[in-house]
Write an enzyme that holds these catalytic residues in place. Structure first.
Site, short mmCIF file in Angstrom:
data_model
loop_
_atom_site.label_atom_id
_atom_site.label_comp_id
_atom_site.label_asym_id
_atom_site.label_seq_id
_atom_site.Cartn_x
_atom_site.Cartn_y
_atom_site.Cartn_z
N LYS A 13 0.83 -1.20 0.00
CA LYS A 13 0.00 0.00 0.00
C LYS A 13 0.87 1.26 0.00
CE LYS A 13 -3.78 -2.21 2.52
NZ LYS A 13 -4.58 -2.14 3.77
N TYR A 53 -12.47 -2.36 -3.29
CA TYR A 53 -13.07 -2.36 -1.94
C TYR A 53 -14.59 -2.40 -1.98
CZ TYR A 53 -8.50 -1.23 0.07
OH TYR A 53 -7.18 -1.26 0.47
N ASN A 116 -1.66 -0.18 7.35
CA ASN A 116 -1.11 -1.48 7.74
C ASN A 116 -0.20 -2.11 6.68
OD1 ASN A 116 -3.00 -2.41 5.90
ND2 ASN A 116 -4.28 -3.41 7.44
N HIS A 119 -1.72 -5.37 1.49
CA HIS A 119 -3.00 -6.05 1.28
C HIS A 119 -2.68 -7.42 0.68
CE1 HIS A 119 -7.05 -7.00 -0.12
NE2 HIS A 119 -6.45 -7.43 -1.22
N GLU A 136 -9.36 -10.25 -7.52
CA GLU A 136 -8.40 -9.15 -7.37
C GLU A 136 -7.31 -9.20 -8.43
OE1 GLU A 136 -9.00 -8.28 -2.64
OE2 GLU A 136 -7.32 -9.55 -3.23
#
Length: 163
Positions: A13, A53, A116, A119, A136
């Site tokens: 990310k 998302y 975080n 992904h 994805e």
């Protein structure tokens, strides 16, 4: 790809890219024995973020997810190996870095739930759905962007019947 292998989607990310963690994260998956079959450094636009998302649309944190993932470049990857989805998820750790043990990517580098670092595709929850890893991968990569190649070290990673 052998019949025992599967592919999974992983994305460093914007916070992981900004912190210079791409190389370390790639080397962790390589050291584990997974094979990189696709990678691209890219900027996620609003449409792709909404598609990615989509299952969270309508939830209070949805707009924050979209805003964050479009805030800077990401490094999108497809990794291949036996039980790749589960293997990668165990290396990544829990969504909340505070719940991730040291040695996992989030346990070593993450401090904040919203930032975080990484992904990874989740395991399939419902047999009737398209598996998250396949969905994805299809969002971020065209089939011709994925390279099917032989990993010479596979014989040293897997028992004979596993590869």
């Amino acid at each position: 790809m052998s019949h025992h292998d599967e592919r999974t989607f992983v994305m460093v990310k914007p916070d992981g890219v900004q912190r210079g963690l791409v190389g370390d994260i790639v080397s962790r998956f390589e050291a584990r024995g997974l094979k990189l079959v696709g990678a691209k450094f890219m900027q996620v636009d609003d449409d792709l973020a909404h598609d990615h998302y989509g299952e969270h649309e309508g939830k209070p944190f949805f707009e924050g997810l979209v805003e964050f993932i479009t805030s800077g470049p990401v490094f999108a990857m497809v990794w291949e190996g036996a039980d790749a989805v589960r293997q990668v998820r165990s290396m990544v750790g829990e969504t909340d870095p505070a719940d991730s043990p040291p040695g996992t990517i989030r346990g070593d580098y993450g401090l904040d739930l919203g930032h975080n670092v990484i992904h990874a595709s989740a395991p399939m929850e419902d047999e009737d759905d398209v598996p998250p890893n396949e969905r994805e991968i299809g969002l971020f990569f065209d089939e011709e962007e994925l390279v099917d190649w032989g990993l010479d070290s596979a014989a040293w990673i897997y028992e004979e019947e596993s590869h």
